[in-house]
Design a protein around this motif. Structure first.
Motif, PDB file in Angstrom:
ATOM      1  N   GLU A   1       0.858  -1.175   0.000  1.00 12.08           N
ATOM      2  CA  GLU A   1       0.000   0.000   0.000  1.00 12.08           C
ATOM      3  C   GLU A   1       0.900   1.233   0.000  1.00 12.08           C
ATOM      4  N   TYR A   2       0.731   2.097  -1.006  1.00 14.34           N
ATOM      5  CA  TYR A   2       1.606   3.251  -1.197  1.00 14.34           C
ATOM      6  C   TYR A   2       0.922   4.536  -0.742  1.00 14.34           C
ATOM      7  N   GLU A   3       1.730   5.380  -0.112  1.00 12.64           N
ATOM      8  CA  GLU A   3       1.353   6.771   0.135  1.00 12.64           C
ATOM      9  C   GLU A   3       2.438   7.607  -0.523  1.00 12.64           C
ATOM     10  N   GLY A   4       2.223   7.970  -1.767  1.00 15.50           N
ATOM     11  CA  GLY A   4       3.281   8.611  -2.548  1.00 15.50           C
ATOM     12  C   GLY A   4       4.365   7.588  -2.839  1.00 15.50           C
ATOM     13  N   THR A   5       5.609   7.896  -2.439  1.00 15.91           N
ATOM     14  CA  THR A   5       6.711   6.959  -2.665  1.00 15.91           C
ATOM     15  C   THR A   5       6.915   6.017  -1.466  1.00 15.91           C
ATOM     16  N   ALA A   6       6.301   6.319  -0.344  1.00 17.18           N
ATOM     17  CA  ALA A   6       6.404   5.446   0.831  1.00 17.18           C
ATOM     18  C   ALA A   6       5.379   4.317   0.711  1.00 17.18           C
ATOM     19  N   TYR A   7       5.711   3.175   1.294  1.00 11.49           N
ATOM     20  CA  TYR A   7       4.775   2.048   1.197  1.00 11.49           C
ATOM     21  C   TYR A   7       4.883   1.163   2.441  1.00 11.49           C
ATOM     22  N   ASN A   8       3.813   0.419   2.661  1.00 13.29           N
ATOM     23  CA  ASN A   8       3.749  -0.573   3.726  1.00 13.29           C
ATOM     24  C   ASN A   8       3.369  -1.916   3.131  1.00 13.29           C
ATOM     25  N   LEU A   9       3.924  -2.968   3.694  1.00 12.43           N
ATOM     26  CA  LEU A   9       3.596  -4.315   3.249  1.00 12.43           C
ATOM     27  C   LEU A   9       2.464  -4.867   4.099  1.00 12.43           C
ATOM     28  N   LYS A  10       1.432  -5.368   3.435  1.00 13.83           N
ATOM     29  CA  LYS A  10       0.303  -5.990   4.111  1.00 13.83           C
ATOM     30  C   LYS A  10       0.267  -7.479   3.746  1.00 13.83           C
ATOM     31  N   THR A  11      -0.184  -8.299   4.678  1.00 13.98           N
ATOM     32  CA  THR A  11      -0.293  -9.732   4.427  1.00 13.98           C
ATOM     33  C   THR A  11      -1.667 -10.223   4.861  1.00 13.98           C
ATOM     34  N   ALA A  12      -2.361 -10.878   3.939  1.00 20.16           N
ATOM     35  CA  ALA A  12      -3.636 -11.526   4.242  1.00 20.16           C
ATOM     36  C   ALA A  12      -3.389 -13.027   4.330  1.00 20.16           C
ATOM     37  N   LYS A  13      -3.664 -13.611   5.487  1.00 22.29           N
ATOM     38  CA  LYS A  13      -3.391 -15.029   5.709  1.00 22.29           C
ATOM     39  C   LYS A  13      -4.627 -15.849   5.365  1.00 22.29           C
ATOM     40  N   TRP A  14      -4.408 -16.923   4.613  1.00 17.57           N
ATOM     41  CA  TRP A  14      -5.505 -17.709   4.053  1.00 17.57           C
ATOM     42  C   TRP A  14      -5.247 -19.187   4.329  1.00 17.57           C
ATOM     43  N   SER A  15      -6.076 -19.792   5.149  1.00 13.12           N
ATOM     44  CA  SER A  15      -5.977 -21.230   5.410  1.00 13.12           C
ATOM     45  C   SER A  15      -6.774 -21.985   4.348  1.00 13.12           C
ATOM     46  N   LEU A  16      -6.122 -22.906   3.666  1.00 10.67           N
ATOM     47  CA  LEU A  16      -6.785 -23.690   2.624  1.00 10.67           C
ATOM     48  C   LEU A  16      -7.317 -25.016   3.142  1.00 10.67           C
ATOM     49  N   GLY A  17      -7.019 -25.327   4.394  1.00 17.76           N
ATOM     50  CA  GLY A  17      -7.580 -26.537   4.968  1.00 17.76           C
ATOM     51  C   GLY A  17      -6.536 -27.516   5.464  1.00 17.76           C
ATOM     52  N   GLU A  18      -7.035 -28.564   6.085  1.00 24.72           N
ATOM     53  CA  GLU A  18      -6.192 -29.605   6.663  1.00 24.72           C
ATOM     54  C   GLU A  18      -6.853 -30.944   6.385  1.00 24.72           C
ATOM     55  N   ALA A  19      -6.059 -31.981   6.135  1.00 28.75           N
ATOM     56  CA  ALA A  19      -6.629 -33.275   5.771  1.00 28.75           C
ATOM     57  C   ALA A  19      -5.764 -34.416   6.278  1.00 28.75           C
ATOM     58  N   ASP A  20      -6.422 -35.511   6.651  1.00 33.38           N
ATOM     59  CA  ASP A  20      -5.713 -36.748   6.943  1.00 33.38           C
ATOM     60  C   ASP A  20      -5.230 -37.344   5.626  1.00 33.38           C
ATOM     61  N   VAL A  21      -4.034 -37.887   5.623  1.00 34.70           N
ATOM     62  CA  VAL A  21      -3.465 -38.445   4.394  1.00 34.70           C
ATOM     63  C   VAL A  21      -2.782 -39.767   4.699  1.00 34.70           C
ATOM     64  N   VAL A  22      -2.526 -40.513   3.634  1.00 30.90           N
ATOM     65  CA  VAL A  22      -1.742 -41.741   3.709  1.00 30.90           C
ATOM     66  C   VAL A  22      -0.321 -41.404   3.265  1.00 30.90           C
ATOM     67  N   PRO A  23       0.700 -41.822   4.011  1.00 31.83           N
ATOM     68  CA  PRO A  23       2.079 -41.500   3.616  1.00 31.83           C
ATOM     69  C   PRO A  23       2.373 -41.861   2.165  1.00 31.83           C
ATOM     70  N   GLN A  24       3.160 -40.998   1.526  1.00 34.11           N
ATOM     71  CA  GLN A  24       3.604 -41.145   0.135  1.00 34.11           C
ATOM     72  C   GLN A  24       2.465 -40.982  -0.877  1.00 34.11           C
ATOM     73  N   SER A  25       1.322 -40.453  -0.447  1.00 34.83           N
ATOM     74  CA  SER A  25       0.217 -40.195  -1.370  1.00 34.83           C
ATOM     75  C   SER A  25       0.246 -38.735  -1.803  1.00 34.83           C
ATOM     76  N   SER A  26      -0.775 -38.301  -2.521  1.00 33.44           N
ATOM     77  CA  SER A  26      -0.887 -36.908  -2.955  1.00 33.44           C
ATOM     78  C   SER A  26      -2.178 -36.312  -2.395  1.00 33.44           C
ATOM     79  N   LYS A  27      -2.236 -34.981  -2.395  1.00 31.33           N
ATOM     80  CA  LYS A  27      -3.414 -34.291  -1.885  1.00 31.33           C
ATOM     81  C   LYS A  27      -3.525 -32.927  -2.549  1.00 31.33           C
ATOM     82  N   ALA A  28      -4.746 -32.553  -2.944  1.00 31.70           N
ATOM     83  CA  ALA A  28      -4.976 -31.247  -3.567  1.00 31.70           C
ATOM     84  C   ALA A  28      -5.867 -30.395  -2.660  1.00 31.70           C
TER      85      ALA A  28
END
Length: 360
Positions: A199-226
Motif C-alpha cells: 500500500e503506497y502513500e506517494g513513494t512510501a509504502y507498507n507491506l500488508k499480508t492476508a493469511k488464508w488457510s486452505l484446509g487440513e486433511a488426513d493423508v496416507v504417507p507417500q500419497s498426494s493431496k490437492a
C-alpha cells in the motif's frame, strides 16, 4: 506455538453435621504430572519444547493459574539425542518468551520454554530419529520419547512456471489448486497461502499480508493431496485486509507465499484424540507418546512436522516476465473487478504495460 497444558486443581471444603465440625480436605495425595509439548521441524534452526507441571493447591485455581511458579519445575535437565546419523546430543536451555496468548486463564504473556539450536551446524537429519530425555525432581522422575523426522513433501507450486488462476471473464471466478504431489511420511497435511501486497502513500509504502488457510486433511504417507483456493475468496480476503486510509495512492500485489505443513503419525494421533467430542459422551481417551519412569504421570506430545514454503513473486524482472504469482486475467480482476477494483490496485508487471490498469 500452541501449547496444551493439563490442569489439575481441587478445592478444600468444610462441612458441619450434628453440631460437630469436621474439616474434610479433598486435595488428598497429589500425583505429580509432567506436561510436555515439543514439535521438531527440519525447516527450523531453533527448536522449542515446553516442559511444565500440573499444579494443585488450596484456594481458587484461577488465582493459582496466574502464578508462573505453580506451573514450572525448578530443576529441569533435558537433552535431545540424535539416534543414528552423527549421534549429536543437545542440552536444552531455558528462556523466557513473550508470546503467550493473554486471553487464557494462565499467566501471560511471558512463558518459559526450553530450546536447542542447530545454527552453524547441519540441520536435523531426516534419516535419523530424535529422542527427548527429561529429568525433574533430582532424577526421581524421568520422561522419554522418540520421534522420526517428517520429510519428503513436494508440490507443483514450487515450479517457477506455476501461476494461480483466480478469474476468467470479468466478474467470473475460478478456483486454483495447491497440489501436494507427495505428502512424504506425513499422516496429516495443512496448506495455507499468504497474500502479500503493498500500500503506497506517494513513494512510501507498507507491506500488508492476508493469511488464508486452505484446509487440513488426513493423508496416507507417500500419497498426494490437492487443496482448492477459490477465486472469490482470494479477492474477498484481500478486500478485508485493505487499510482504510484516504492517503493511499495505489496498491500492488507483491507475492503469494505457499506454505505446506505435514505432521508425523504421533502428532496426528494426538490431534485426533484432542479434537472436540461430537457426541454426548463425556469420557475421552488420552494419547501421548511420552513415557515416564518414577512416580507420577506424563501428558503431551513429542513429535515432528515438515514445513515447506514457496514464494511466488508477482513480478521479478523484464527478463523473467513469464514468472508471475497470478495470471493476467486474474491480475485484471484484481485491478478492475467488482470486489477489489475500487481499491487502487495496478500492475507493475512488464507483460501488462499496455493495459489501462498498468501502474503509471
Amino acid at each position: 506455538m500452541k501449547v496444551l497444558l493439563g490442569i489439575m486443581s481441587l478445592v478444600a471444603l468444610s462441612f458441619m453435621f450434628n453440631s460437630c465440625e469436621e474439616n474434610v480436605s479433598l486435595i488428598g495425595d497429589f500425583e505429580e504430572t509432567v506436561v510436555v509439548y515439543g514439535i521438531l521441524d527440519q525447516a527450523d534452526s531453533v527448536h522449542y519444547i515446553k516442559i511444565n507441571r500440573a499444579f494443585i493447591g488450596p484456594g481458587n485455581s484461577y488465582d493459582l493459574a496466574q502464578i508462573p511458579d505453580s506451573s514450572y519445575f525448578t530443576d529441569v535437565v533435558a537433552t535431545v539425542t540424535e539416534v543414528g546419523g552423527a549421534g549429536r546430543v543437545w542440552t536444552l536451555v531455558d528462556t523466557l518468551v513473550d508470546n503467550k496468548d493473554p486471553n487464557g486463564v494462565f499467566f501471560s504473556p511471558t512463558q518459559k520454554l526450553y530450546y536447542f539450536h542447530t545454527i552453524n551446524q547441519a540441520g536435523l537429519n531426516p534419516s535419523a530419529k530424535y529422542r527427548l530425555d527429561i529429568s525433574v525432581k533430582g532424577g526421581a522422575i524421568k520422561v522419554q520419547a522418540e520421534t522420526e523426522i517428517v520429510t519428503g513433501i513436494t508440490s507443483t507450486a514450487s515450479s517457477q512456471n506455476f501461476s494461480f488462476k483466480f478469474a476468467d471473464d470479468p466478474g467470473s471466478y475460478v478456483s486454483s489448486a495447491v497440489n501436494v504431489s507427495n505428502v512424504g511420511n506425513s499422516y496429516v497435511v495443512n496448506a495455507a497461502l499468504d497474500i502479500n501486497f503493498y500500500e503506497y502513500e506517494g513513494t512510501a509504502y507498507n507491506l500488508k499480508t492476508a493469511k488464508w488457510s486452505l484446509g487440513e486433511a488426513d493423508v496416507v504417507p507417500q500419497s498426494s493431496k490437492a487443496f482448492s483456493a477459490s477465486g472469490n475468496s482470494f479477492y474477498t480476503l484481500i478486500k478485508s485486509n485493505i487499510t482504510q486510509n484516504s492517503a493511499i495512492t495505489k496498491r500492488t500485489l507483491k507475492s503469494l507465499t505457499v506454505r505446506i505443513t505435514g505432521g508425523a503419525e504421533e502428532l496426528y494421533n494426538y490431534m485426533t484424540v484432542n479434537k472436540p467430542s461430537s457426541t454426548l459422551a463425556q469420557s475421552k481417551p488420552t494419547y501421548t507418546n511420552l513415557s515416564i519412569i518414577g512416580e507420577g504421570r506424563v501428558l503431551g506430545i513429542f513429535s515432528s512436522r515438515q514445513t515447506v514454503t514457496f514464494e511466488k513473486p508477482f513480478y521479478v524482472s523484464a527478463q523473467q516476465a513469464y514468472i508471475r504469482a497470478i495470471d493476467k486475467k486474474s491480475t485484471r480482476e484484481l485491478c478492475t473487478g467488482p470486489i477489489t477494483g475500487t481499491y487502487l490496485f495496478c500492475s507493475p508487471h512488464p507483460g501488462d504495460l499496455t493495459e489501462p490498469w498498468a501502474c503509471q
